[in-house]
Design a protein around this motif. Sequence first.
Motif, PDB file in Angstrom:
ATOM      1  N   MET A   1     -15.271 -15.050 -10.789  1.00 39.67           N
ATOM      2  CA  MET A   1     -14.424 -15.704 -11.786  1.00 39.67           C
ATOM      3  C   MET A   1     -14.105 -17.093 -11.286  1.00 39.67           C
ATOM      4  SD  MET A   1     -13.253 -14.896 -14.703  1.00 39.67           S
ATOM      5  CE  MET A   1     -12.496 -16.003 -15.864  1.00 39.67           C
ATOM      6  N   THR A   2     -14.245 -18.075 -12.137  1.00 42.63           N
ATOM      7  CA  THR A   2     -14.074 -19.458 -11.729  1.00 42.63           C
ATOM      8  C   THR A   2     -12.844 -20.067 -12.403  1.00 42.63           C
ATOM      9  OG1 THR A   2     -16.480 -19.670 -11.560  1.00 42.63           O
ATOM     10  CG2 THR A   2     -15.183 -21.709 -11.581  1.00 42.63           C
ATOM     11  N   PHE A   3     -11.955 -20.641 -11.598  1.00 45.13           N
ATOM     12  CA  PHE A   3     -10.830 -21.393 -12.128  1.00 45.13           C
ATOM     13  C   PHE A   3     -11.310 -22.758 -12.620  1.00 45.13           C
ATOM     14  CE2 PHE A   3      -8.484 -18.256  -9.819  1.00 45.13           C
ATOM     15  CZ  PHE A   3      -7.204 -18.226 -10.358  1.00 45.13           C
ATOM     16  N   ASN A   4     -10.671 -23.286 -13.635  1.00 46.60           N
ATOM     17  CA  ASN A   4     -10.892 -24.680 -14.007  1.00 46.60           C
ATOM     18  C   ASN A   4     -10.296 -25.559 -12.920  1.00 46.60           C
ATOM     19  OD1 ASN A   4     -12.231 -24.594 -16.625  1.00 46.60           O
ATOM     20  ND2 ASN A   4     -10.366 -23.602 -17.351  1.00 46.60           N
ATOM     21  N   ASP A   5     -11.074 -26.521 -12.432  1.00 50.88           N
ATOM     22  CA  ASP A   5     -10.661 -27.299 -11.271  1.00 50.88           C
ATOM     23  C   ASP A   5      -9.325 -27.997 -11.472  1.00 50.88           C
ATOM     24  OD1 ASP A   5     -12.857 -26.569  -9.802  1.00 50.88           O
ATOM     25  OD2 ASP A   5     -13.963 -28.432 -10.119  1.00 50.88           O
ATOM     26  N   ASN A   6      -9.032 -28.423 -12.697  1.00 47.67           N
ATOM     27  CA  ASN A   6      -7.813 -29.193 -12.933  1.00 47.67           C
ATOM     28  C   ASN A   6      -6.628 -28.342 -13.381  1.00 47.67           C
ATOM     29  OD1 ASN A   6      -9.058 -28.644 -15.381  1.00 47.67           O
ATOM     30  ND2 ASN A   6      -8.303 -30.507 -16.362  1.00 47.67           N
ATOM     31  N   ALA A   7      -6.777 -27.019 -13.391  1.00 46.88           N
ATOM     32  CA  ALA A   7      -5.649 -26.155 -13.746  1.00 46.88           C
ATOM     33  C   ALA A   7      -4.587 -26.236 -12.650  1.00 46.88           C
ATOM     34  CB  ALA A   7      -6.121 -24.715 -13.909  1.00 46.88           C
ATOM     35  N   ARG A   8      -3.314 -26.223 -13.059  1.00 46.67           N
ATOM     36  CA  ARG A   8      -2.201 -26.306 -12.117  1.00 46.67           C
ATOM     37  C   ARG A   8      -1.751 -24.899 -11.754  1.00 46.67           C
ATOM     38  NH1 ARG A   8      -2.729 -30.872  -9.995  1.00 46.67           N
ATOM     39  NH2 ARG A   8      -0.642 -30.541  -9.107  1.00 46.67           N
ATOM     40  N   VAL A   9      -1.845 -24.558 -10.472  1.00 41.68           N
ATOM     41  CA  VAL A   9      -1.493 -23.207 -10.022  1.00 41.68           C
ATOM     42  C   VAL A   9      -0.388 -23.221  -8.970  1.00 41.68           C
ATOM     43  CG1 VAL A   9      -3.835 -22.398 -10.521  1.00 41.68           C
ATOM     44  CG2 VAL A   9      -3.256 -23.150  -8.189  1.00 41.68           C
ATOM     45  N   GLY A  10       0.182 -24.394  -8.700  1.00 40.80           N
ATOM     46  CA  GLY A  10       1.179 -24.515  -7.640  1.00 40.80           C
ATOM     47  C   GLY A  10       2.494 -23.823  -7.930  1.00 40.80           C
ATOM     48  N   GLY A  11       2.701 -23.372  -9.166  1.00 40.53           N
ATOM     49  CA  GLY A  11       3.946 -22.698  -9.501  1.00 40.53           C
ATOM     50  C   GLY A  11       3.971 -21.228  -9.153  1.00 40.53           C
ATOM     51  N   ASN A  12       2.946 -20.739  -8.458  1.00 40.93           N
ATOM     52  CA  ASN A  12       2.919 -19.322  -8.113  1.00 40.93           C
ATOM     53  C   ASN A  12       4.007 -18.994  -7.092  1.00 40.93           C
ATOM     54  OD1 ASN A  12       1.708 -18.926  -5.192  1.00 40.93           O
ATOM     55  ND2 ASN A  12       0.511 -20.579  -6.149  1.00 40.93           N
ATOM     56  N   THR A  13       4.420 -17.740  -7.054  1.00 40.43           N
ATOM     57  CA  THR A  13       5.502 -17.307  -6.170  1.00 40.43           C
ATOM     58  C   THR A  13       5.004 -16.528  -4.961  1.00 40.43           C
ATOM     59  OG1 THR A  13       5.851 -15.254  -7.425  1.00 40.43           O
ATOM     60  CG2 THR A  13       7.110 -17.209  -8.106  1.00 40.43           C
ATOM     61  N   ALA A  14       3.691 -16.526  -4.733  1.00 39.00           N
ATOM     62  CA  ALA A  14       3.139 -15.784  -3.597  1.00 39.00           C
ATOM     63  C   ALA A  14       3.646 -16.353  -2.279  1.00 39.00           C
ATOM     64  CB  ALA A  14       1.618 -15.831  -3.631  1.00 39.00           C
ATOM     65  N   LYS A  15       3.820 -15.462  -1.308  1.00 38.75           N
ATOM     66  CA  LYS A  15       4.250 -15.860   0.024  1.00 38.75           C
ATOM     67  C   LYS A  15       3.289 -15.302   1.057  1.00 38.75           C
ATOM     68  CE  LYS A  15       9.167 -15.860  -1.266  1.00 38.75           C
ATOM     69  NZ  LYS A  15      10.493 -15.258  -0.988  1.00 38.75           N
ATOM     70  N   ARG A  16       3.241 -15.977   2.206  1.00 39.09           N
ATOM     71  CA  ARG A  16       2.442 -15.506   3.333  1.00 39.09           C
ATOM     72  C   ARG A  16       3.369 -14.858   4.351  1.00 39.09           C
ATOM     73  NH1 ARG A  16      -2.409 -17.053   4.699  1.00 39.09           N
ATOM     74  NH2 ARG A  16      -2.300 -18.962   3.450  1.00 39.09           N
ATOM     75  N   ARG A  17       2.947 -13.701   4.876  1.00 40.48           N
ATOM     76  CA  ARG A  17       3.766 -13.018   5.860  1.00 40.48           C
ATOM     77  C   ARG A  17       2.873 -12.278   6.854  1.00 40.48           C
ATOM     78  NH1 ARG A  17       7.274  -7.940   4.200  1.00 40.48           N
ATOM     79  NH2 ARG A  17       7.961  -9.301   2.493  1.00 40.48           N
ATOM     80  N   GLY A  18       3.266 -12.253   8.116  1.00 44.23           N
ATOM     81  CA  GLY A  18       2.536 -11.498   9.123  1.00 44.23           C
ATOM     82  C   GLY A  18       2.706 -12.086  10.499  1.00 44.23           C
TER      83      GLY A  18
END
Length: 291
Positions: A1-18
């Motif tokens: 699945m390919t994202f459109n390069d110019n789509a804005r995805v910075g509003g996601n709430t994912a976090k990194r943990r470990g």
Amino acid sequence: MTFNDNARVGGNTAKRRGRNAAIVGGGTVGVGAIVVLLVGMFTGVDLSGLLGGGGQGQGAPAAESRIEGCDTGADANAKDDCRLAAASLNLDQYWERELDGYRPPQPIIVDGSTETACGTASNATGPFYCPPEETVYVDPTFFSVLREQYDTTAGPLAQLYVLAHEYGHHVQQITGVFDRYPNNGTGPDSNGVRAELQADCFAGAWVADLPEQVDEEGVPFMKEPTTTQLRDALDAAATVGDDNIQQQSGGGVNRESWTHGSSEQRQRWFDTGYEDGPAACDTFSVSGAAL
């Protein structure tokens, strides 16, 4: 699945943990260990809602941080962790439209390992949903292991299928499915199998709707999935069928120990959701023969 390069995805709430970020993307795992990964991924922890939940893990809480460098569709196309984080936006948008009272789960990208209310999330357990926390845990290392050593491409849409499957469990949690259909043991007609096949169906429904999901500026997040990408997602569903896992473990197929359904069932229910939407995903109302 390919994202459109110019789509804005910075509003996601994912976090990194470990605690073990240094091992992400590195190392090698043998076929036997991969079977353990598959069994851990789709048997046990992600079913804790059906089993009544797990115990609190021990140790100090791991630090959390946002997913850096994950702002555009181009970033999501380039990196597994960003792709998963970005897809959480799509999933939330879809279920907010489809389900009254929907509340988003918390997506966590696992680096190495972290403790949860459902036990340890690590390379040895793979992606899972923890109902008491309403949190989805995903270790991107899982996909590189599958790509390199398990004869599957585990491409972008296959990765998103896995994430959407876990979001399906979240939908079951907040709609009371786990309470209405508690764990009643294993077997091809068990509630566990029905819950897993429903989550596969929900994933298929979401994939079919992907081109309709847009960012805050109206730019579609993703392009239409190709036939090859859809086949990759279906192959991923087949890989985690109970019969395939049992065969890869070196034993015979024992239907009475099933918790997730056969490869054929997982593919078919994904396709049912893809073709007919979430309303067609009531796996609990059909006979065992129709599963």
